[in-house]
Design a protein around this motif. Sequence first.
Motif: not given
Length: 397
Positions: A172, A213, A313-314
Amino acid sequence: ALLSCLHASALAYTLQHRTMAREIPPDCEAPATVTTFPITAQRVNVWFYATGVATTDEFSYEWVTPEGSVRSSGVWKRNSGGICYWAWITPQVWGQETGNWVVRVSGNGTRLFALSFRLATVDEACPILDLAPTSSYNDQLSRTDCLVEEIIGSGGSKYARRYRFHITKAGVLRVDLLSWDFDSYLYLLGSDGVYLGSDDDSGDGTDARIVRFVDPGDYLIVATSYGTGSTGRFQLMSNFLDPASCGVTDLDPGGSVSGVLSTSDCSLTVFVPDSSSSRFARQFRIVLPRPGALTVDLTAEFDTYLYLMTSRYTVIDEDDDGGAGLNSRIRRRMEPGVYYVIATSYAPNDTGPFTLQTRFDSGRETISLFLHGLNSDAGTWSAFNRDVPPPISWTVF
């Protein structure tokens, strides 16, 4: 030094200033001098200021290519007094011809001055500064900087600077543009200049922030302003976060796991960059083979908090007290795929044992409602319902 021009054996006018410029400011204000322009520029300007100009004075200009041929020319005629003059060429004139050009200006048939400038590629004219993925850099926007539209083909006449991050592993990337002098704006581009995202005010106040990301590779950041013509100091801060370094526990849909949230766990900022660094977190991976309803419960003696994220990783969903008491619960319809559950606390520095439990229901119940009539003959009922669609079905999750 001042350049004097003689006309009819007397001092006719005096050349006060001349320069090449990206933009022509109003009211005869001297523009910022630019000597290298990107081939993507909308136009290239020559500007000069002369005093004592008579109505009979005449100025002319010629734009000369790197090969020495005159590509374009013209004549100025103005009223007497102190006068600003400018002329320009556009992409229709220079095409794709890079190199060292010259503009020649004459007064009343006599050479007044000649200025050289360079038309170059975007990479040459708008330099890129390499920065570490986690870094802080102080810089400023000035009137000599390239414009956003020259770099990405849109975005308007806003001064901009470019920076490059080399990412060696997936993670990220968070980039913040802070300024006390202007309303900041950020663009994120791929190494090939392809637009990936932008932001105006996701940071504090009017500061810009991009969180994304990213896969391994090179990425470009374009730091600029929200308003046209803004200049001033700024700070560019970047932080690269690697969620994989925190370890991950696989959790079956419909499974349960107990653990302890401790100060040795990763900070929540690794997963949610704009969160508190004093909140600790554990991550769990769930693989859903088919569509269905997923329920995630996080229970503990401390006030819990849950995040549900995509494989990149949203954040999809988050919850504080959706469960019993201060416990967290997320329930939503999901598509097949890989997801991450982040278990953390609501308050900073809270730690202790916890239990994470999931339920997954991929079954469907279909209810069909049929319209029917009582005490009606077949003809009347058929006429009444001739425009009614087939039985209606609801799928309940």
